[in-house]
Design an enzyme around this catalytic site. Structure first.
Site, PDB file in Angstrom:
ATOM      1  N   GLY A  92      48.712  34.691  42.018  1.00 14.01           N
ATOM      2  CA  GLY A  92      49.088  34.648  40.608  1.00 14.01           C
ATOM      3  C   GLY A  92      48.594  35.853  39.844  1.00 14.01           C
ATOM      4  O   GLY A  92      49.009  36.105  38.715  1.00 14.01           O
ATOM      5  N   ARG A  93      47.656  36.564  40.459  1.00 14.71           N
ATOM      6  CA  ARG A  93      47.127  37.748  39.759  1.00 14.71           C
ATOM      7  C   ARG A  93      46.678  38.837  40.724  1.00 14.71           C
ATOM      8  O   ARG A  93      46.001  39.773  40.320  1.00 14.71           O
ATOM      9  CB  ARG A  93      45.971  37.331  38.870  1.00 14.71           C
ATOM     10  CG  ARG A  93      44.888  36.575  39.619  1.00 14.71           C
ATOM     11  CD  ARG A  93      43.732  36.365  38.714  1.00 14.71           C
ATOM     12  NE  ARG A  93      42.766  35.440  39.279  1.00 14.71           N
ATOM     13  CZ  ARG A  93      41.565  35.268  38.777  1.00 14.71           C
ATOM     14  NH1 ARG A  93      41.184  35.945  37.732  1.00 14.71           N
ATOM     15  NH2 ARG A  93      40.736  34.417  39.328  1.00 14.71           N
ATOM     16  N   GLY A 126      47.658  36.461  34.701  1.00 16.17           N
ATOM     17  CA  GLY A 126      47.646  37.448  35.773  1.00 16.17           C
ATOM     18  C   GLY A 126      46.463  38.404  35.716  1.00 16.17           C
ATOM     19  O   GLY A 126      46.411  39.373  36.469  1.00 16.17           O
ATOM     20  N   ARG A 176      40.464  44.997  46.311  1.00 15.72           N
ATOM     21  CA  ARG A 176      39.919  44.305  47.481  1.00 15.72           C
ATOM     22  C   ARG A 176      40.531  44.875  48.756  1.00 15.72           C
ATOM     23  O   ARG A 176      41.689  45.303  48.765  1.00 15.72           O
ATOM     24  CB  ARG A 176      40.240  42.810  47.419  1.00 15.72           C
ATOM     25  CG  ARG A 176      39.733  42.117  46.192  1.00 15.72           C
ATOM     26  CD  ARG A 176      39.637  40.622  46.391  1.00 15.72           C
ATOM     27  NE  ARG A 176      40.912  39.938  46.556  1.00 15.72           N
ATOM     28  CZ  ARG A 176      41.031  38.614  46.554  1.00 15.72           C
ATOM     29  NH1 ARG A 176      39.953  37.849  46.428  1.00 15.72           N
ATOM     30  NH2 ARG A 176      42.200  38.044  46.691  1.00 15.72           N
ATOM     31  N   ASP A 252      43.682  27.073  50.148  1.00 12.35           N
ATOM     32  CA  ASP A 252      44.253  28.376  49.780  1.00 12.35           C
ATOM     33  C   ASP A 252      43.180  29.456  49.690  1.00 12.35           C
ATOM     34  O   ASP A 252      43.489  30.637  49.581  1.00 12.35           O
ATOM     35  CB  ASP A 252      45.023  28.274  48.451  1.00 12.35           C
ATOM     36  CG  ASP A 252      44.222  27.598  47.359  1.00 12.35           C
ATOM     37  OD1 ASP A 252      43.954  26.385  47.486  1.00 12.35           O
ATOM     38  OD2 ASP A 252      43.842  28.264  46.389  1.00 12.35           O
ATOM     39  N   ASP A 262      37.963  34.987  48.189  1.00 13.75           N
ATOM     40  CA  ASP A 262      38.116  34.480  46.818  1.00 13.75           C
ATOM     41  C   ASP A 262      36.789  34.017  46.221  1.00 13.75           C
ATOM     42  O   ASP A 262      36.465  32.829  46.192  1.00 13.75           O
ATOM     43  CB  ASP A 262      39.164  33.362  46.742  1.00 13.75           C
ATOM     44  CG  ASP A 262      40.572  33.941  46.672  1.00 13.75           C
ATOM     45  OD1 ASP A 262      40.731  35.169  46.882  1.00 13.75           O
ATOM     46  OD2 ASP A 262      41.527  33.189  46.417  1.00 13.75           O
TER      47      ASP A 262
HETATM   48  P1  AMP Z   1      41.406  30.828  42.442  1.00 17.02           P
HETATM   49  O1  AMP Z   1      40.693  29.639  41.938  1.00 17.02           O
HETATM   50  O2  AMP Z   1      40.961  32.134  41.827  1.00 17.02           O
HETATM   51  O3  AMP Z   1      41.457  30.911  43.934  1.00 17.02           O
HETATM   52  O4  AMP Z   1      42.904  30.673  41.911  1.00 17.02           O
HETATM   53  C1  AMP Z   1      43.747  29.585  42.225  1.00 17.02           C
HETATM   54  C2  AMP Z   1      45.175  29.989  41.957  1.00 17.02           C
HETATM   55  O5  AMP Z   1      45.375  30.272  40.581  1.00 17.02           O
HETATM   56  C3  AMP Z   1      45.604  31.215  42.715  1.00 17.02           C
HETATM   57  O6  AMP Z   1      46.928  31.044  43.122  1.00 17.02           O
HETATM   58  C4  AMP Z   1      45.464  32.312  41.697  1.00 17.02           C
HETATM   59  O7  AMP Z   1      46.296  33.413  41.948  1.00 17.02           O
HETATM   60  C5  AMP Z   1      45.840  31.591  40.393  1.00 17.02           C
HETATM   61  N1  AMP Z   1      45.203  32.206  39.236  1.00 17.02           N
HETATM   62  C6  AMP Z   1      43.895  32.191  38.907  1.00 17.02           C
HETATM   63  N2  AMP Z   1      43.670  32.850  37.762  1.00 17.02           N
HETATM   64  C7  AMP Z   1      44.872  33.300  37.330  1.00 17.02           C
HETATM   65  C8  AMP Z   1      45.315  34.029  36.179  1.00 17.02           C
HETATM   66  N3  AMP Z   1      44.464  34.467  35.258  1.00 17.02           N
HETATM   67  N4  AMP Z   1      46.620  34.293  36.091  1.00 17.02           N
HETATM   68  C9  AMP Z   1      47.505  33.863  37.005  1.00 17.02           C
HETATM   69  N5  AMP Z   1      47.143  33.159  38.095  1.00 17.02           N
HETATM   70  C10 AMP Z   1      45.850  32.875  38.258  1.00 17.02           C
HETATM   71 MG    MG Z   2      42.136  31.605  45.434  1.00 13.82          MG
END
Ligand code: AMP
Ligand code: MG
Length: 488
Positions: A92-93, A126, A176, A252, A262
């Protein structure tokens, strides 16, 4: 060492069918600036350190321009989050730019985290904030220095473009590096859509690139699954032995290569507390420190399930069946080395009893083990600095006399054992309060010196660094109030 222009990019993941990703360019940010970088990670790309001063590189790592050969994509994946299947996740980002092959023949995928919206952003912006980017940068590089498999962090680029979380914050991007960012969830997404062919194709891709020795097998899938389970077991042994808590062990966030992946609300243990929950949002304690090996096992069964279309259920369950023994053995071996003992049942009981004492006395895990390196095994030795860590001195004395007897029986030589133990018991870890001080200074004063100092310190975690003694201390009282959650 090369210049930017001589990097050659090749994006093998982007040559897979489009089912696995979406082509998407990073969204530019205004006036990017370099916050910090890792010379060790830069060397993985064979990049000359002087290149970090070039605006072209900063613009690229800010997502403002692409270099020839880059093919920017966001990967699709799904995942089990806190036990529940979420069918639509994906980067997502994070945007994958391509893969650099270095002179040593290693391939390193280059990914920008915080590069703007993608088709998988759902409601998100994002972006990543400076605070969480500093934590990811420092921890990736610290884990590597601790010999723990992990994705790497090349640098952080900041921009004054505001990002809104609870408050307004500074935007940042982490570059990364990893051989691959494929996750368990990259497979799960197709299983739950009932699409078998893409599962097989992705498995073939991962096997060919990262487990090439398996391509000889007529049926490589069971062995592939077994290898992933074994790597994950090894990784869990390393996390548990060093006292690392990931915080969000959703499928994930589980690397198919067994890398730490992550970095969010992670934490290292200060006082030894098996039930430590580093993620403020994890109210049920699903991802508590002592749950991690079992959670990983659960996650592996989810991966195995997605591969069942490629093998029988019995074969899949056999392939992952060794996980508990492999984890147990790997953990005991690491703990035995940390205590300067050979693995075995007597060692196991000494280790477990020590951990219980640490928990009861709320003794700092890292400090205890580092002090233990200097243990005097002579009969009647008091071992004052170690003993002073405990409230219950009598209990410590009883344990210490058992430990001393075991060492004497082995003929262990104190000085030799101390030197070996110092190579496996770090003096310096990324404690939350150290990261917090560096973050505050960076965010409030644009002073990145503390980030750089911490980075340098943590690249040599096993060395005595007398000028940095204060960084090895227990957290101050104010640090107890630090709360870290997923919203970063
Ligand atoms: P994470 O907890 O960082 O592993 O994120 C879980 C999911 O949410 C992943 O698919 C990320 O890409 C998405 N995500 C987290 N933060 C953001 C953000 N600020 N904008 C868009 N997607 C996000
Ligand atoms: Mg993640």
């Amino acid at each position: 060492m090369a210049k930017l222009e001589s990097l050659t990019f090749d994006n093998s993941f982007a040559r897979l069918p489009e089912a696995y990703y979406s082509r998407v360019c990073p969204t530019p940010v205004p006036d990017p600036y370099l916050v910090c970088y890792s010379p060790e990670a830069l060397a993985l790309l064979d990049l000359d350190e002087r290149e970090m001063t070039r605006p072209e590189l900063i613009e690229t790592l800010a997502g403002n321009q692409l270099l020839p050969g880059m093919d920017a994509i966001a990967a699709l994946y799904a995942g089990h989050q806190f036990g529940h299947y979420v069918p639509q996740l994906g980067d997502g980002r994070a945007i994958l730019l391509g893969e650099v092959k270095n002179a040593a023949g290693e391939g390193w995928e280059v990914q920008l985290k915080g590069a703007g919206r993608t088709p998988y952003s759902r409601g998100g912006d994002g972006r990543a904030v400076l605070r969480s980017s500093i934590r990811e940068f420092l921890c990736s590089e610290a884990m590597h220095a601790l010999d723990i498999p992990t994705t790497r962090a090349l640098c952080i680029v900041g921009s004054d473009r505001p990002v809104y979380r609870e408050d307004q914050e500074t935007a940042a991007l982490v570059t990364r590096l990893a051989p691959s960012f494929v996750r368990f969830g990259s497979f799960e997404v197709f299983y739950y859509r009932n699409q078998i062919e893409p599962i097989k194709h992705l498995a073939d891709y991962v096997i060919a690139r990262y487990f090439p020795e398996l391509t000889r097998l007529s049926d490589p899938y069971p062995e592939f699954l077994r290898r992933v389970a074994l790597r994950t077991a090894e990784l869990m042994a390393q996390w548990q032995a060093v006292g690392f808590s990931h915080g969000v062990m959703n499928t994930d966030n589980m690397s198919i290569l067994g890398l730490t992946l992550d970095y969010g609300p992670f934490g290292f243990l200060d006082a030894f507390d098996p039930g430590y929950v580093c993620n403020h949002s994890d109210t049920g304690g699903r991802y508590a420190f002592d749950q991690q090996p079992d959670v990983a096992a659960w996650n592996i069964t989810k991966l195995a399930q997605t591969l069942v279309p490629l093998m029988s259920v019995e074969t899949a369950s056999q392939a992952i069946g060794e996980y508990p023994q492999v984890f147990g053995k790997a953990y005991l071996e690491r703990m035995a080395a940390k205590f300067g003992l050979p693995p075995g049942s007597e060692t196991a009981s000494l280790v477990m009893d020590a951990l219980q004492l640490l928990a009861q006395n709320q003794v700092d895990y890292t400090i205890f083990l580092r002090h233990l390196c200097d243990f005097d095994s002579a009969a009647g030795a008091v071992n004052a600095p170690l003993r002073d860590l405990f409230v219950d001195r009598a209990a410590f004395d009883a344990w210490a006399s058992r430990y001393a007897a075991a060492l004497r029986q082995l003929g262990s030589i104190d000085a030799e054992r101390a030197a070996a133990m110092r190579r496996v018991n770090p003096k310096y870890i990324l404690r939350n309060h150290l990261a917090e001080i560096a973050i505050r200074r960076a965010a409030d004063e644009r002073d990145y010196s503390e980030v750089n100092r911490l980075h340098a310190l943590l690249t040599r975690p096993f060395d005595e660094q007398p000028e940095n003694e204060a960084y090895a201390a227990e957290p101050p009282d104010w640090a107890r109030k630090i709360e870290v959650s997923c919203s970063s």
